[in-house]
Design an enzyme around this catalytic site. Structure first.
Site, PDB file in Angstrom:
ATOM      1  N   ASP A 198       0.856  -1.161   0.204  1.00  0.00           N
ATOM      2  CA  ASP A 198      -0.086  -0.140  -0.008  1.00  0.00           C
ATOM      3  C   ASP A 198       0.934   1.274  -0.013  1.00  0.00           C
ATOM      4  OD1 ASP A 198      -2.696   1.484   0.441  1.00  0.00           O
ATOM      5  OD2 ASP A 198      -1.776   1.812   2.344  1.00  0.00           O
ATOM      6  N   GLU A 255       1.190  -0.556  -4.922  1.00  0.00           N
ATOM      7  CA  GLU A 255       0.097   0.434  -5.261  1.00  0.00           C
ATOM      8  C   GLU A 255       1.216   1.627  -5.487  1.00  0.00           C
ATOM      9  OE1 GLU A 255      -3.275   3.277  -3.747  1.00  0.00           O
ATOM     10  OE2 GLU A 255      -1.562   2.943  -2.694  1.00  0.00           O
TER      11      GLU A 255
HETATM   12  C1  GLC Z   1      -3.967   3.745  -0.341  1.00  0.00           C
HETATM   13  C2  GLC Z   1      -5.048   2.774  -0.340  1.00  0.00           C
HETATM   14  C3  GLC Z   1      -6.249   4.030   0.429  1.00  0.00           C
HETATM   15  C4  GLC Z   1      -5.698   4.434   1.806  1.00  0.00           C
HETATM   16  C5  GLC Z   1      -4.291   4.970   1.452  1.00  0.00           C
HETATM   17  C6  GLC Z   1      -3.764   5.147   2.862  1.00  0.00           C
HETATM   18  O1  GLC Z   1      -3.992   4.577  -1.356  1.00  0.00           O
HETATM   19  O2  GLC Z   1      -5.744   2.266  -1.385  1.00  0.00           O
HETATM   20  O3  GLC Z   1      -7.457   3.561   0.745  1.00  0.00           O
HETATM   21  O4  GLC Z   1      -6.363   5.331   2.042  1.00  0.00           O
HETATM   22  O5  GLC Z   1      -3.335   4.089   0.791  1.00  0.00           O
HETATM   23  O6  GLC Z   1      -3.357   3.794   3.357  1.00  0.00           O
END
Ligand code: GLC
Ligand code: CA
Length: 558
Positions: A198, A255
């Site tokens: 993440d 991500e």
């Molecule tokens: C990523 C997740 C999101 C979250 C953020 C902080 O972007 O997809 O949902 O709020 O990270 O962890």
């Protein structure tokens, strides 16, 4: 070849998939109950949004204990059952691992703020105030400053890119890299097959003394200072090498929301310790429609599908990543409204939903299907502005009201664009709470009619089409074949996939007019998939409005 070269990923928001104990919150036993459905759909990998212990400030992305399951979702025994039951069906499980920050309730942070000699102080990012103010003017993704104090009389601020209850970890500290690797190894030992990393692109920050230059906002959100910085690869490598050394089969899906194709290629170089694939918002194939709401922040801006933009995006991602890694193929996730609401589509015809799926998923890359998308499910429609309670939405409402934009218009905008509308219960049937629960779901409002039970019995449903599509996707031609986008007129999206044995051709008509398209090469073909009755006459394919087809050679290619 790795197992994940054939991955077809299904994203489950655990709180919203299936409730098993009547508290209105989806849970792990609920997911186990629905594994047969998932298997039938034809996916082979499940990505679960975070399931660790969390105060739920950000629905699980704020973790206070990485070694246990949040009690609202179940127990460690439930998780082990889920792994066993999924693996029995040849379904892999990947966990969402927030590595950029923890919850402020995490014992590391608690110790750092309560114990003067804490060894965990250096796990976080601190900076002394400057003239009684924050050390810089950087804005947080969740609104306001990236800096907060634990006590108002303290001289020091801590850094948080997201909510103030989510302090960022200090990845310069090798102990942080090691501790995160230990967490990953704990779950690998349990049997998980991979992780979504993440927000990993934010682990490195610029010099904290730099100021953001925007004049219009007090706290501008400027990626320059905290996204895709060079040190990031070092930190990522320190963590990944420890995981991959003994577990080379673990799939790491990074991500990388704001990464472009070139950065994505850098993060996935096979010989380096990086990710195996990254998912970015740059490859959603969308355009921002700036005309109506010029002042609306990017996050909420109405968008409409542009086929040209989609082509340019994918030709770039496919070309840049061709010899490196797979592009992620996805129409959405939990951070954005459902694409059938967001993209301002020209029609809600099921045919178009099917064509868009074909156009996205048969390309070279790994599909990620957001739960409910396979039904063509729309997002929730909230009744009033007060139902949107996260800070970003609250700020937006305030700003638009100040500009005299009527409430109904703001409500419509939020219902089409806000992420919470995409986090509603999966629609299993047409009962009061859509078969998700017998109690009112934690996230609930007016919902659309699509549901799995009805679609299972309708041969023309979007669901049945997704099943066929994913079976075609899992063949060598559409998994491993080279990709070439053909130059066509504006309403058509046409590409070829080739392996040494196979030739696949995909033709999609994104318009309300019929089109005849001549086959680009002569080949003995069969229609592998189509959302209409296709006839091939004189080397031409006749496509209805919103029609699509995938053709595959039957042996010989000229
Ligand atoms: C990523 C997740 C999101 C979250 C953020 C902080 O972007 O997809 O949902 O709020 O990270 O962890
Ligand atoms: Ca429950």
């Amino acid at each position: 070849m790795k197992w994940y070269d054939n991955a077809i990923i299904y994203q489950i928001y655990p709180k919203s998939f299936q409730d098993s104990n009547g508290d209105g919150i989806g849970d792990l036993p609920g997911i186990i109950q629905r594994l047969d459905y998932i298997e039938q759909l034809g996916v082979n990998t499940i990505w679960l949004n975070p399931i660790f212990v969390s105060p739920q400030v950000d629905n699980g992305y704020d973790v206070s204990n990485y070694f246990a399951i949040d009690p609202s979702l179940g127990t460690i025994d439930d998780f082990e059952d889920l792994l066993k039951e999924a693996h029995r069906r040849n379904i892999y499980i990947i966990l969402d691992l927030p590595i950029n920050h923890t919850s402020d309730q995490h014992p590391w942070f608690r110790d750092a703020v309560t114990n003067k000699n804490s060894i965990f102080k250096d796990y976080y990012i601190w900076k002394k105030q400057v003239n009684g103010h924050e050390p810089n003017n950087w804005g947080s993704f969740f609104g306001g400053s990236v800096w907060s104090k634990v006590h108002s009389d303290s001289d020091y601020y801590y850094f948080h890119l997201f909510d103030k209850k989510m302090p960022d970890l200090n990845w310069k500290n090798v102990e942080v890299q090691n501790s995160m690797a230990d967490i990953a190894k704990f779950w690998i030992q349990k049997g998980v097959d991979g992780f979504r990393l993440d927000a990993f692109i934010h682990m490195a920050k610029a010099d904290l003394g730099q100021m953001a230059l925007s004049n219009s906002e007090k706290y501008p959100v400027d990626d320059t200072f905290f996204a895709n910085l060079p040190e990031l690869k070092k930190y990522l490598g320190g963590f990944v090498s420890q995981i991959k050394k003994e577990n080379s089969d673990i799939f790491l899906l990074g991500e990388a929301a704001s990464a472009n194709a070139y950065q994505a290629a850098e993060y996935t170089q096979p010989e380096e310790n990086g990710c195996d694939m990254v998912v970015s918002s740059d490859n959603f194939g969308e355009v921002y429609d700036d005309d109506n709401f010029g002042d609306v922040p990017k996050f909420f801006r109405p968008r409409k599908l542009s086929l040209n933009r989609f082509k340019n995006t994918f030709v770039k991602w496919e070309s840049v990543l061709a010899n490196t890694s797979f592009p992620a193929l996805t129409w959405g996730n939990h951070d954005i409204s459902r694409f059938v609401d967001r993209l301002n589509l020209p029609t809600d015809d099921n045919k178009l939903k099917k064509s868009l799926a074909v156009m996205m998923f048969l390309q070279r890359g790994i599909p990620i299907i957001y739960y409910g998308e396979e039904l063509g499910q729309h997002g929730l429609k909230y009744e009033k502005l007060e139902d949107f309670d996260d800070q970003r939405a609250v700020d937006l409402i305030q700003n638009l009201r100040a500009k005299d934009i009527p409430d109904e218009q703001i409500l419509e905008l939020l219902n089409d664009q806000d992420e919470m509308t995409a986090r509603g219960p999966f629609q299993w049937d047409d009962s009061q709470f859509v078969g998700f629960s017998n109690a009112q779901p934690w996230n609930w409002a007016e919902h659309s009619e699509e549901n799995a039970q009805q679609e299972q019995s309708d041969p023309n449903s979007v669901l049945n089409f997704y099943e066929k599509l994913l079976r075609l996707k899992s063949t060598d031609c559409f998994t491993l074949g080279n990709y070439r986008l053909l130059k066509t007129d504006d309403n058509l999206f046409v590409f070829e996939r080739r392996t040494s044995n196979d030739y696949g051709l995909v033709v999609v008509n994104i318009s309300n007019k019929s089109i005849d398209y001549p086959l680009p090469v002569k080949f003995d073909c069969r229609i592998a998939l189509s959302n209409q009755d296709i006839k091939l006459t004189n080397g031409q394919i006749h496509l209805d409005p919103w029609g699509c087809c995938a053709l595959v050679n039957d042996g010989r290619i000229d």
